[in-house]
Design a protein around this motif. Structure first.
Motif, PDB file in Angstrom:
ATOM      1  N   GLY A  84       0.809  -1.212   0.000  1.00 12.96           N
ATOM      2  CA  GLY A  84       0.000   0.000   0.000  1.00 12.96           C
ATOM      3  C   GLY A  84       0.841   1.260   0.000  1.00 12.96           C
ATOM      4  N   ASP A  88      -3.844   4.902  -0.143  1.00 11.45           N
ATOM      5  CA  ASP A  88      -4.493   3.652  -0.547  1.00 11.45           C
ATOM      6  C   ASP A  88      -5.369   3.085   0.563  1.00 11.45           C
ATOM      7  N   ILE A  90      -6.588  -0.450   1.705  1.00 13.73           N
ATOM      8  CA  ILE A  90      -6.132  -1.824   1.510  1.00 13.73           C
ATOM      9  C   ILE A  90      -7.070  -2.788   2.212  1.00 13.73           C
ATOM     10  N   VAL A  99      -7.065  -2.893  -3.654  1.00 15.03           N
ATOM     11  CA  VAL A  99      -6.512  -1.567  -3.419  1.00 15.03           C
ATOM     12  C   VAL A  99      -7.520  -0.574  -3.955  1.00 15.03           C
TER      13      VAL A  99
END
Length: 183
Positions: A84, A88, A90, A99
């Motif tokens: 990540g 982002d 995740i 993602v």
């Protein structure tokens, strides 16, 4: 006698210059590192020796799936894969990386997943479940070991600040029978 002293002095100067250049390369540009443990198997094996590029991230940012070395809590250096990037979101669902809501293929895990006889390599989680953050914070990375069942990584230690990153793993140089780029 003066010629011998002059020749000796030239050799001493050359040796000093070589040592200084080697120190500059070692401490500022590239460094060897030994993989300890099984957290990056099968990509990297225990006792593999790597060259890490310490200067590359001075000019560029880490990218998803880079293999990096960083200073972890407790004064130890870890080697993990960037999953990540800042901003982002995740999550893992049914052994698939998502993602920002998009499924992302992780081909470097195919071999390990094929060896599994049932179960998941990566247990389900959301970033928020393991770090209390909804997205990877600015100037931080979310990292995982490839051997997800046997890795102490961002799920345990949290995100990694950029300033703790030592460098990117570039080349496996030992064992000699397995020299390759670290990917």
């Amino acid at each position: 006698m003066t010629k011998t002293k002059s020749d000796s002095w030239e050799w001493v100067k050359a040796l000093i210059i070589a040592l200084v250049l080697a120190a500059i390369v070692r401490y500022f540009l590239f460094a060897p590192i030994v993989v300890e443990g099984q957290s990056m198997m099968p990509t990297l094996e225990n006792n593999d020796r790597l060259i890490i590029n310490k200067i590359g991230y001075s000019f560029t940012q880490p990218e998803r799936f880079d293999i990096i070395v960083f200073h972890a809590p407790g004064g130890k250096d870890y080697i993990k894969r960037v999953i990540g990037l800042p901003g982002d979101k995740i999550e893992y669902i049914d052994d698939v990386l998502y993602v920002n809501g998009e499924a992302i293929d992780e081909p470097y895990l195919d071999e390990l997943k094929a060896e599994l006889h049932g179960g998941q390599l990566t247990g389900d989680f959301r970033l928020q479940d393991v770090t209390s953050e909804t997205v990877v914070p600015e100037k931080h990375l979310f990292v995982l070991g490839d051997n997800r069942r046997h890795s102490k990584d961002s799920r345990d230690i949290g995100t990694v600040p950029f300033e703790e990153v030592v460098g990117k793993a570039n080349v496996v140089f030992w064992p000699l029978t397995d020299v390759r780029l670290a990917k």
